[in-house]
Scaffold this motif. Structure first.
Motif, mmCIF file in Angstrom:
data_model
loop_
_atom_site.group_PDB
_atom_site.id
_atom_site.type_symbol
_atom_site.label_atom_id
_atom_site.label_comp_id
_atom_site.label_asym_id
_atom_site.label_seq_id
_atom_site.Cartn_x
_atom_site.Cartn_y
_atom_site.Cartn_z
ATOM 1 N N MET A 202 6.556 -6.376 -10.790
ATOM 2 C CA MET A 202 6.019 -5.254 -11.509
ATOM 3 C C MET A 202 5.584 -4.201 -10.511
ATOM 4 O O MET A 202 5.129 -4.522 -9.414
ATOM 5 C CB MET A 202 4.885 -5.751 -12.393
ATOM 6 N N SER A 203 5.705 -2.940 -10.875
ATOM 7 C CA SER A 203 5.323 -1.829 -10.010
ATOM 8 C C SER A 203 4.221 -0.999 -10.651
ATOM 9 O O SER A 203 4.226 -0.776 -11.861
ATOM 10 C CB SER A 203 6.528 -0.921 -9.748
ATOM 11 N N LEU A 204 3.276 -0.557 -9.821
ATOM 12 C CA LEU A 204 2.180 0.307 -10.267
ATOM 13 C C LEU A 204 2.048 1.481 -9.308
ATOM 14 O O LEU A 204 2.100 1.285 -8.093
ATOM 15 C CB LEU A 204 0.858 -0.456 -10.272
ATOM 16 N N GLU A 205 1.853 2.661 -9.855
ATOM 17 C CA GLU A 205 1.593 3.823 -9.011
ATOM 18 C C GLU A 205 0.093 3.932 -8.797
ATOM 19 O O GLU A 205 -0.686 3.800 -9.739
ATOM 20 C CB GLU A 205 2.125 5.089 -9.665
ATOM 21 N N VAL A 206 -0.311 4.142 -7.567
ATOM 22 C CA VAL A 206 -1.734 4.261 -7.247
ATOM 23 C C VAL A 206 -2.301 5.511 -7.921
ATOM 24 O O VAL A 206 -1.745 6.602 -7.801
ATOM 25 C CB VAL A 206 -1.949 4.328 -5.717
ATOM 26 N N ARG A 207 -3.397 5.327 -8.624
ATOM 27 C CA ARG A 207 -4.068 6.434 -9.314
ATOM 28 C C ARG A 207 -5.184 6.967 -8.424
ATOM 29 O O ARG A 207 -5.749 6.238 -7.602
ATOM 30 C CB ARG A 207 -4.650 5.940 -10.644
ATOM 31 N N PHE A 208 -5.537 8.220 -8.640
ATOM 32 C CA PHE A 208 -6.597 8.834 -7.852
ATOM 33 C C PHE A 208 -7.902 8.060 -7.991
ATOM 34 O O PHE A 208 -8.642 7.876 -7.031
ATOM 35 C CB PHE A 208 -6.791 10.298 -8.261
ATOM 36 N N ARG A 209 -8.186 7.557 -9.188
ATOM 37 C CA ARG A 209 -9.441 6.834 -9.403
ATOM 38 C C ARG A 209 -9.514 5.513 -8.631
ATOM 39 O O ARG A 209 -10.573 4.932 -8.502
ATOM 40 C CB ARG A 209 -9.667 6.577 -10.889
ATOM 41 N N ASP A 210 -8.377 5.031 -8.126
ATOM 42 C CA ASP A 210 -8.348 3.789 -7.350
ATOM 43 C C ASP A 210 -8.798 3.997 -5.902
ATOM 44 O O ASP A 210 -9.040 3.027 -5.187
ATOM 45 C CB ASP A 210 -6.931 3.199 -7.327
ATOM 46 N N ILE A 211 -8.882 5.255 -5.483
ATOM 47 C CA ILE A 211 -9.178 5.598 -4.097
ATOM 48 C C ILE A 211 -10.680 5.652 -3.867
ATOM 49 O O ILE A 211 -11.437 6.130 -4.699
ATOM 50 C CB ILE A 211 -8.553 6.972 -3.753
ATOM 51 N N ASP A 212 -11.121 5.176 -2.700
ATOM 52 C CA ASP A 212 -12.552 5.230 -2.368
ATOM 53 C C ASP A 212 -12.823 6.321 -1.334
ATOM 54 O O ASP A 212 -11.929 7.102 -0.981
ATOM 55 C CB ASP A 212 -13.073 3.867 -1.917
ATOM 56 N N ALA A 213 -14.031 6.384 -0.848
ATOM 57 C CA ALA A 213 -14.445 7.431 0.094
ATOM 58 C C ALA A 213 -13.676 7.373 1.410
ATOM 59 O O ALA A 213 -13.615 8.366 2.137
ATOM 60 C CB ALA A 213 -15.945 7.320 0.365
ATOM 61 N N LEU A 214 -13.082 6.253 1.715
ATOM 62 C CA LEU A 214 -12.308 6.113 2.950
ATOM 63 C C LEU A 214 -10.838 6.496 2.756
ATOM 64 O O LEU A 214 -10.014 6.292 3.635
ATOM 65 C CB LEU A 214 -12.433 4.689 3.496
ATOM 66 N N ARG A 215 -10.502 7.010 1.578
ATOM 67 C CA ARG A 215 -9.178 7.534 1.217
ATOM 68 C C ARG A 215 -8.087 6.473 1.117
ATOM 69 O O ARG A 215 -6.915 6.757 1.292
ATOM 70 C CB ARG A 215 -8.764 8.649 2.173
ATOM 71 N N HIS A 216 -8.489 5.243 0.853
ATOM 72 C CA HIS A 216 -7.499 4.208 0.564
ATOM 73 C C HIS A 216 -7.928 3.485 -0.715
ATOM 74 O O HIS A 216 -9.023 3.694 -1.218
ATOM 75 C CB HIS A 216 -7.310 3.238 1.731
ATOM 76 N N VAL A 217 -7.060 2.643 -1.231
ATOM 77 C CA VAL A 217 -7.368 1.930 -2.465
ATOM 78 C C VAL A 217 -8.567 1.012 -2.220
ATOM 79 O O VAL A 217 -8.578 0.227 -1.273
ATOM 80 C CB VAL A 217 -6.146 1.125 -2.960
#
Length: 139
Positions: free
Chosen positions: A1-16
């Motif tokens: 299965m594939s998922l596109e990373v959403r903006f809300r998944d990102i933290d202050a360090l700019r990664h998931v």
């Protein structure tokens, strides 16, 4: 299965954020069960998550696509062990490996219940192998 990373998944360090990895695994598990058992809705499946263990290998960044390979490793009396391998685009690098254990659960009786034989058959046919739980190794 594939998922596109959403903006809300990102933290202050700019990664998931690590918490999002759990959500990605949950999505993969749900799709695995729905696809193989032809269930109309996951909430009708009597399951509860008993354990999860993740080894983080590499960060995931916004805009990347995460592929999650999911398989059943073994089936016990009431439990199902699954493993997951997560890779990210564009280079298909390994970002995480995880193991989960789900328990078939009777929410009315508030206790575990045996894994249905139909599930055992469907998972074994899909995985192409026997899914009997291996004997525990004692020290």
């Amino acid at each position: 299965m594939s998922l596109e990373v959403r903006f809300r998944d990102i933290d202050a360090l700019r990664h998931v954020n690590n918490a999002s990895f759990f959500t990605y695994l949950e999505e993969a598990r749900i799709h695995y069960f729905i696809d193989l058992l032809h269930a109309e809705a996951f909430e009708r499946l009597p399951l509860i998550l008993a354990a999860v263990q993740i080894d983080f290998r590499s960060p995931i960044l916004f805009g990347q696509v995460v592929d999650i390979g999911t398989r059943v490793d073994w089936i016990g009396t009431t439990s199902i062990s699954m493993s997951h391998r997560m890779t990210a685009s564009p280079d298909d690098r390994l970002v995480a490996e995880a193991d989960t254990v789900l328990v078939c659960y009777d929410y009315q009786a508030n206790q575990p219940t045996p894994v249905p034989e139909a599930w055992r058959s469907a998972f074994a046919a899909w995985e192409g192998r026997d899914l009997v739980r291996p004997a525990e190794v004692k020290p």
